[in-house]
Enzyme design. Sequence first.
Site, PDB file in Angstrom:
ATOM      1  N   PRO A 185       0.795  -1.227   0.000  1.00  0.00           N
ATOM      2  CA  PRO A 185       0.000   0.000   0.000  1.00  0.00           C
ATOM      3  C   PRO A 185       0.833   1.286   0.000  1.00  0.00           C
ATOM      4  CG  PRO A 185      -0.139  -1.114   2.122  1.00  0.00           C
ATOM      5  CD  PRO A 185       0.506  -2.074   1.172  1.00  0.00           C
ATOM      6  N   ASN A 186       0.347   2.231  -0.765  1.00  0.00           N
ATOM      7  CA  ASN A 186       0.903   3.595  -0.873  1.00  0.00           C
ATOM      8  C   ASN A 186       2.209   3.672  -1.657  1.00  0.00           C
ATOM      9  OD1 ASN A 186      -1.178   4.923   0.727  1.00  0.00           O
ATOM     10  ND2 ASN A 186      -0.318   3.811   2.459  1.00  0.00           N
ATOM     11  N   ARG A 192       4.561  10.983  -2.212  1.00  0.00           N
ATOM     12  CA  ARG A 192       4.445  10.852  -0.751  1.00  0.00           C
ATOM     13  C   ARG A 192       5.785  11.134  -0.054  1.00  0.00           C
ATOM     14  NH1 ARG A 192       4.732   4.483   1.098  1.00  0.00           N
ATOM     15  NH2 ARG A 192       4.131   5.386   3.093  1.00  0.00           N
ATOM     16  N   TYR A 247      11.152   9.016   1.309  1.00  0.00           N
ATOM     17  CA  TYR A 247      11.185   8.025   0.231  1.00  0.00           C
ATOM     18  C   TYR A 247      11.844   8.518  -1.056  1.00  0.00           C
ATOM     19  CZ  TYR A 247       7.941   5.754   3.417  1.00  0.00           C
ATOM     20  OH  TYR A 247       7.387   5.174   4.531  1.00  0.00           O
ATOM     21  N   ASN A 278       7.913  -5.514  -1.086  1.00  0.00           N
ATOM     22  CA  ASN A 278       7.873  -4.444  -0.086  1.00  0.00           C
ATOM     23  C   ASN A 278       6.422  -4.409   0.370  1.00  0.00           C
ATOM     24  OD1 ASN A 278       7.778  -2.159   1.446  1.00  0.00           O
ATOM     25  ND2 ASN A 278       8.939  -0.874   0.023  1.00  0.00           N
ATOM     26  N   ALA A 281       3.195  -0.806   4.779  1.00  0.00           N
ATOM     27  CA  ALA A 281       2.654  -0.769   6.145  1.00  0.00           C
ATOM     28  C   ALA A 281       2.223  -2.154   6.638  1.00  0.00           C
ATOM     29  CB  ALA A 281       1.484   0.203   6.215  1.00  0.00           C
ATOM     30  N   HIS A 315       4.222  -4.477   9.167  1.00  0.00           N
ATOM     31  CA  HIS A 315       4.171  -4.357  10.619  1.00  0.00           C
ATOM     32  C   HIS A 315       2.950  -5.036  11.235  1.00  0.00           C
ATOM     33  CE1 HIS A 315       7.228  -1.549   9.481  1.00  0.00           C
ATOM     34  NE2 HIS A 315       6.356  -0.798   8.836  1.00  0.00           N
ATOM     35  N   ASP A 351       1.926 -15.487   6.372  1.00  0.00           N
ATOM     36  CA  ASP A 351       1.561 -16.892   6.176  1.00  0.00           C
ATOM     37  C   ASP A 351       1.577 -17.269   4.696  1.00  0.00           C
ATOM     38  OD1 ASP A 351       1.294 -17.189   8.890  1.00  0.00           O
ATOM     39  OD2 ASP A 351      -0.890 -17.311   8.904  1.00  0.00           O
ATOM     40  N   GLU A 398      12.689  -9.211   1.171  1.00  0.00           N
ATOM     41  CA  GLU A 398      11.867  -8.020   1.448  1.00  0.00           C
ATOM     42  C   GLU A 398      12.733  -6.779   1.378  1.00  0.00           C
ATOM     43  OE1 GLU A 398      10.236  -6.895   5.127  1.00  0.00           O
ATOM     44  OE2 GLU A 398      12.035  -7.387   6.255  1.00  0.00           O
ATOM     45  N   HIS A 412      12.803  -2.486   2.055  1.00  0.00           N
ATOM     46  CA  HIS A 412      12.202  -1.253   2.567  1.00  0.00           C
ATOM     47  C   HIS A 412      13.076  -0.089   2.145  1.00  0.00           C
ATOM     48  CE1 HIS A 412       9.170  -3.353   4.722  1.00  0.00           C
ATOM     49  NE2 HIS A 412      10.095  -4.190   5.160  1.00  0.00           N
ATOM     50  N   ILE A 413      12.451   0.877   1.531  1.00  0.00           N
ATOM     51  CA  ILE A 413      13.182   2.042   1.020  1.00  0.00           C
ATOM     52  C   ILE A 413      13.836   2.783   2.183  1.00  0.00           C
ATOM     53  CG2 ILE A 413      12.866   4.268  -0.162  1.00  0.00           C
ATOM     54  CD1 ILE A 413      10.476   2.837  -1.645  1.00  0.00           C
ATOM     55  N   SER A 414      13.069   2.982   3.244  1.00  0.00           N
ATOM     56  CA  SER A 414      13.595   3.683   4.426  1.00  0.00           C
ATOM     57  C   SER A 414      14.167   2.656   5.406  1.00  0.00           C
ATOM     58  CB  SER A 414      12.468   4.470   5.098  1.00  0.00           C
ATOM     59  OG  SER A 414      11.476   3.576   5.596  1.00  0.00           O
ATOM     60  N   ARG A 452      13.042   4.524  12.675  1.00  0.00           N
ATOM     61  CA  ARG A 452      11.876   5.405  12.555  1.00  0.00           C
ATOM     62  C   ARG A 452      10.970   5.217  13.787  1.00  0.00           C
ATOM     63  NH1 ARG A 452       9.278   4.979   6.758  1.00  0.00           N
ATOM     64  NH2 ARG A 452       8.111   6.748   7.625  1.00  0.00           N
ATOM     65  N   ARG A 485       7.184   0.789  13.613  1.00  0.00           N
ATOM     66  CA  ARG A 485       7.804   0.217  12.404  1.00  0.00           C
ATOM     67  C   ARG A 485       8.891  -0.804  12.760  1.00  0.00           C
ATOM     68  NH1 ARG A 485       5.603   3.535   8.312  1.00  0.00           N
ATOM     69  NH2 ARG A 485       5.285   5.615   9.135  1.00  0.00           N
TER      70      ARG A 485
HETATM   71  C1  DQA Z   1       8.229   1.142   3.776  1.00  0.00           C
HETATM   72  C2  DQA Z   1       8.288   1.357   5.296  1.00  0.00           C
HETATM   73  C3  DQA Z   1       6.928   1.135   5.920  1.00  0.00           C
HETATM   74  O1  DQA Z   1       6.993   1.331   7.328  1.00  0.00           O
HETATM   75  C4  DQA Z   1       5.920   2.118   5.358  1.00  0.00           C
HETATM   76  O2  DQA Z   1       4.627   1.868   5.885  1.00  0.00           O
HETATM   77  C5  DQA Z   1       5.893   2.118   3.867  1.00  0.00           C
HETATM   78  C6  DQA Z   1       7.168   2.001   3.139  1.00  0.00           C
HETATM   79  C7  DQA Z   1       9.584   1.464   3.103  1.00  0.00           C
HETATM   80  O3  DQA Z   1       9.737   1.049   1.964  1.00  0.00           O
HETATM   81  O4  DQA Z   1      10.425   2.127   3.688  1.00  0.00           O
HETATM   82  O5  DQA Z   1       4.851   2.329   3.255  1.00  0.00           O
HETATM   83  O6  DQA Z   1       7.955  -0.230   3.534  1.00  0.00           O
END
Ligand code: DQA
Length: 160
Positions: free
Chosen positions: A9-10, A17, A22, A73, A76, A79, A86, A97, A99-101, A106, A110
């Site tokens: 998501p997002n 965003r 990011y 990725n 959210a 978490h 599963d 996996e 994660h950009i950040s 943080r 997270r």
């Molecule tokens: C994220 C980190 C997550 O905590 C956040 O909800 C995201 C992006 C990252 O790529 O850093 O949407 O997965």
Amino acid sequence: MKIVVIQGPNLNMLGIREQQIYGPMKLEQIHAQMKESAQQSKVEIEFFQSNLEGEIVDRIQECYGDAQGIIINAAAYTHTSIAIRDAIAAVNLPTIEVHISNIHRREEFRKTNVIAPVCSSSIVGFGPFGYHLAMVGMTQILNEISAAQEMQKQASEDKQ
Ligand code: DQA
């Protein structure tokens, strides 16, 4: 060999965003770079983004018997989502996996990651470059698996 890239998501909002976290790169640009790297390594690649947990679970399940590796990725859902965790465990494919950040430096919430324990590895905090690292890592994993399979095949042929 097929790798499926699953974005949660997002992530469709990358480039818009929270650019201070990011960066300015859009998801399409990240995917274009991954496609190039896949072509160089001669692997097939497919991309999927969804804001819906169930759709992500469905896409992971579709990888069973079809793909050899997953790069995810879960955003959210990383978490919170036992369902995604599963599904990854169920298909039992090499999964990286990204994660950009750096989720570890943080907000407290997270730091909970329910996905990582069922993944082969985690790449965090490299910005969009993390996806490139995941491609390099996945190519290495797949090469090691096919070399091991080749050795096994050779050993069983030698026995006969
Ligand atoms: C994220 C980190 C997550 O905590 C956040 O909800 C995201 C992006 C990252 O790529 O850093 O949407 O997965």
